[in-house]
Design an enzyme around this catalytic site. Structure first.
Site, PDB file in Angstrom:
ATOM      1  NE  ARG A 253      -3.636  -2.415   2.356  1.00 20.46           N
ATOM      2  CZ  ARG A 253      -4.615  -2.681   3.222  1.00 20.46           C
ATOM      3  NH1 ARG A 253      -4.939  -1.788   4.141  1.00 20.46           N
ATOM      4  NH2 ARG A 253      -5.262  -3.829   3.163  1.00 20.46           N
TER       5      ARG A 253
ATOM      6  NE  ARG B 245      -1.413   5.085   8.904  1.00 15.09           N
ATOM      7  CZ  ARG B 245      -2.715   4.828   8.806  1.00 15.09           C
ATOM      8  NH1 ARG B 245      -3.213   4.431   7.658  1.00 15.09           N
ATOM      9  NH2 ARG B 245      -3.511   4.937   9.845  1.00 15.09           N
TER      10      ARG B 245
ATOM     11  CD  GLU C 176      -8.499  -1.071  10.707  1.00 14.39           C
ATOM     12  OE1 GLU C 176      -8.546  -1.858   9.742  1.00 14.39           O
ATOM     13  OE2 GLU C 176      -8.472   0.173  10.583  1.00 14.39           O
TER      14      GLU C 176
ATOM     15  CB  SER D 131     -11.791  -4.055   8.557  1.00 18.42           C
ATOM     16  OG  SER D 131     -11.421  -2.854   9.192  1.00 18.42           O
TER      17      SER D 131
ATOM     18  NE  ARG E  30      -2.304  -1.768  11.289  1.00 19.91           N
ATOM     19  CZ  ARG E  30      -3.140  -0.775  11.080  1.00 19.91           C
ATOM     20  NH1 ARG E  30      -4.276  -0.702  11.764  1.00 19.91           N
ATOM     21  NH2 ARG E  30      -2.875   0.169  10.206  1.00 19.91           N
TER      22      ARG E  30
END
Length: 425
Positions: free
Chosen positions: A261, A276, A348, A351, A390
């Site tokens: 990403r 991130r 987070e 999801s 994470r």
């Protein structure tokens, strides 16, 4: 992608839902106007084509009768020119309509809270109690460096910022986590897959990343290939342009893959650590389900992700995302947020979303209903089970000890060759 017929037939209700997702009234009004113009033009064109067919038959008959058909031919040529102009206008309108419809987000499920941003998300439940430390906690990036298991400096040297090397027991911990996750999901009925790590533009369109979010991806120059932002893309597109036998549904897939990403628009956010990155591992879950079963499957998928956190004994909470914070393709999303002690907050880590038939319409993934034999769009679901980096961050911070060591969660020890503690050198 939304069904244009649904937008047309239930415009006010769809417009209200899209307004809650930030779509402007001007865009919706333009869509309505273009659709009305298209339908009028289509009727006019079809009538003209029917008239041309009659005229063609009349000209043919006149020629057989050796009659003068020059006036009829001239009239038909004029009519043909009008049809050509109408078809060109229709193509222009279709392109404008397609440009609008392909960037409209999914409509939210009725149970989704209306809100502008993450501050209006709704907490559903919590699991576990955050540990109370009697020493000053370290952030995971400091722990990783001190234990010589995460090397940020050389990652930046070799590639650039937001890249790193996992080293020694750090690499083994990362591998242990995703092997543990895959084993858990396989036991829950998911078929394990190894996917391509590059996909084509049609696949990116099918799941909703293209055309709106191209800036968030890494495209390979002079090719149709894109590095995957998540295994959701190849897994969901596995059945693109196919019809599945309804008796085979639901279908569950899981895969571990790197995710790439560009993180466009995230400058200054989480510049340190594993939260991130431009490249990270993630275990993905994807489901294909009948519409009447998809929300039951969403709850099960969320429970599958929660199971990982519970077995790792990491405190977390589940929240329902509001309309302003949901992903583009989602009709409803649950976020799982894990406790990060150094930040004294939940972050987070997963999801889980039901996209209903939004992706299926874009990718033309359908099933033949065994009850009535009809071909219908199915529902697709996707969820992280979990983002591996994470999870590493959460383990390092929640399981740290005063002497700088980190205890390995019991569930991971069989995958770590019996290593129970990562100690400073």
């Amino acid at each position: 992608m939304l069904d244009i017929k649904r937008i047309r037939n239930d415009f006010d209700a769809v417009a209200a839902k899209l307004a809650n997702r930030g779509v402007s009234q001007e865009t919706l009004a333009e869509l309505k106007e273009l659709d009305a113009e298209r339908r009028q033009l289509l009727i006019k064109s079809e009538e003209a084509k029917a008239e041309r067919n009659i005229a063609s038959a009349a000209i043919a008959q006149a020629k057989r009768n050796k009659e003068d058909a020059s006036e009829q031919i001239a009239a038909m040529q004029t009519l043909s020119a009008d049809i050509k102009a109408s078809d060109a206008k229709l193509a222009e309108i279709d392109e404008k309509l397609n440009t609008i419809v392909t960037v409209l987000p999914n409509t939210p499920h009725d149970s989704v809270p209306v809100g502008a941003d993450e501050d209006e998300n709704v907490e559903v439940r919590r699991w576990g109690t955050p540990r109370q430390f009697d020493f000053e906690v370290k952030a995971h990036w400091d722990l990783g460096e001190d234990l010589d298991i995460l090397d940020w400096e050389r990652g930046a040297k070799v590639t650039g910022s937001r890249f790193l090397f996992y080293k020694g027991l750090g690499a083994r911990l990362e591998r242990a986590i995703y092997n543990f996750m895959l084993d858990e999901h396989a036991a829950e009925g998911y078929t394990e897959m190894i996917t391509p790590y590059m996909v084509n533009h049609d696949s990116m369109f099918g799941t909703g990343q293209y055309p709106k979010f191209k800036e968030d991806t890494f495209e390979l120059a002079d090719s149709d290939f894109v590095l995957i932002p998540t295994a959701e893309v190849p897994l969901t597109n596995y059945y693109r342009n196919e019809i599945i036998d309804g008796k085979d549904l639901p279908i569950y897939f899981t895969a571990m893959s790197p995710s790439f990403r560009s993180e466009a628009g995230s400058a200054g956010r989480d510049t340190r650590g594993l939260i991130r990155l431009h490249q990270f591992h993630k275990v993905e879950m994807v489901k294909f389900a009948k519409p009447e079963e998809s929300y039951k499957e969403l709850e099960k998928m969320t429970a599958n992700a929660e199971n990982i956190l519970q077995k790792l004994e990491l405190p977390y909470r589940v929240i329902t995302l509001c309309t302003g914070d949901m992903g583009f393709s989602a009709a409803k999303t649950y976020d799982l947020e894990v406790w990060i002690p150094a930040q004294n907050t939940y972050r987070e880590i997963s999801s889980c979303s039901n996209t209903e038939d939004f992706q299926a319409r874009r990718a033309q993934i359908r099933y033949r209903d065994e009850a009535d034999g009809k071909v219908k769009l199915l529902h697709t679901l996707n969820g992280s089970g979990l983002a591996v980096g994470r999870t590493v961050a959460a383990i390092l911070e929640n399981y740290q000890n005063e002497d700088g060591s980190v205890t390995i969660p019991k569930a991971l020890r069989p995958y770590m060759g019996g290593v129970e503690v990562i100690k400073p050198n």
